[in-house]
Design an enzyme around this catalytic site. Structure first.
Site: not given
Length: 350
Positions: A22-23, A26
């Site tokens: 997920h990170e 980003h």
């Protein structure tokens, strides 16, 4: 004792992998948009290990439930040309949306691997229970159910999900028999022994494997299934059909993963691998959906501010006001997480 330790290590590692991915979404989009990333970390609290490469510090922190991609000027003013706030609104939208999108990509990858390994259970009737709605409607073993109230059915588990989230609802059911499509109307009956509404059918417990193109297609369908499962569960929470006490936080999730790992060992490591991927698919889809909810402090809450800015043609809400809203949201989320964690621990003790 060693097995117990291993099962929790496996659970934490799987949980961390999903968060890292997920990170990573980003992080990759931040770098692509030339935004300065100050820190990329897994976990919260004091750092166990950290190393700085270029402008970014990579850290492993002691509480493994979470992570962050900390960008320059994300929640405060910065004069740096490469700060988050100094980029275009569409660049910032892409960075914020990338986390949930990467979760959906992970869910798709996991689903596709599972289906490539074992195939799918088609929505084929294996047996019709006497005296129930399916028998009265004329369904027979071998019928393939392809539609329920305008919802296309790809897997047998979608039939189970439909009855779970639409209890007692009359269904216009379309099935294929001998190559011909036929339709009937079926009303499930509440079964005291099962404790739920049922049509009175058993699935044909056989797996069917396909070539690469169809495997990818069914991988997409499976990812969609888990997204819908999460959304329907949230709907039940909002409408009061389930309570906050029924939810699981990091402690409960780790326990579930660990227990599944231990139970799967009896069937061999191949099934351990498949079951871990299956749970990973659910968690990745769940994290993607949850982060898109328009709740302050979550990615969805940040996207709301960015979309408003785009609609207002670049006229921003002040960073101070937005940061205050996200701070309040974060406090509320931590309070909810504390309640859920308390319930998780209580369930372990009782």
């Amino acid at each position: 004792m060693a097995t117990v330790i291993i099962k929790y290590v496996v659970a934490i590692v799987l949980f961390c992998v999903i968060i890292i991915f997920h990170e990573l979404g980003h992080f990759i989009l931040a770098k692509a948009n030339h935004i300065k990333v100050n820190e990329f970390c897994v976990g919260f609290g004091p750092a166990i290990f950290k190393i700085k490469k270029g402008e970014t510090t990579y850290a492993l922190r002691c509480i493994p439930f979470g992570g962050a991609c900390i960008m320059e000027g994300e929640d405060e003013d910065s004069e740096d040309d490469r700060s988050f706030q100094n980029k275009s609104v569409w660049a910032r939208i892409s960075v914020v949306a990338a986390g949930p999108v990467f979760n959906f990509i992970m869910a798709l990858i996991f689903s596709t691997i599972i289906i490539a390994c074992i195939g799918i259970v088609r929505p084929v009737v294996g047996e019709v229970m006497p005296g129930y709605a399916a028998e009265q409607a004329g369904l027979e073993a071998g019928d393939e159910i392809v539609q329920m109230n305008n919802k296309h059915i790809h897997f047998y588990k979608e039939i189970t999900m439909y009855t779970l989230f639409h209890p007692g609802e009359t269904v216009d059911l379309t099935y294929i028999r001998d190559g011909e499509k036929e339709s009937v109307t079926v009303t499930p009956v509440y079964d005291e022994e099962e404790g739920r509404y049922i049509f009175g059918i058993y699935g044909l417990a056989e797996y069917t494997k396909y070539g690469p193109v169809k495997t990818l297609y069914y991988g997409l369908c499976d990812m969609k299934y888990w997204v819908q499962y999460t959304l329907k569960s949230l709907e039940m929470l909002v409408t009061g059909q389930i309570s906050v006490n029924d939810l699981s936080g990091p402690v409960g999730i780790v326990k579930t993963i660990g227990d599944t790992y231990q139970e799967s060992l009896a069937d061999g490591y191949f099934y351990v691998f498949l079951n871990m991927l299956n749970i990973g698919t659910l968690l990745a889809a769940d994290l993607g959906v949850m982060n898109l909810l328009p709740i302050p402090a979550l990615d969805g809450g940040r996207l709301v501010f960015l979309v408003i800015e785009a609609i207002r043609r670049g006229k921003r809400i002040s960073i101070e006001r937005e940061s205050m809203v996200h701070f309040i949201g974060l406090v509320c989320l931590f309070a909810l997480m504390a309640l859920i964690m308390f319930n998780d621990v209580r369930k372990l003790i009782i």
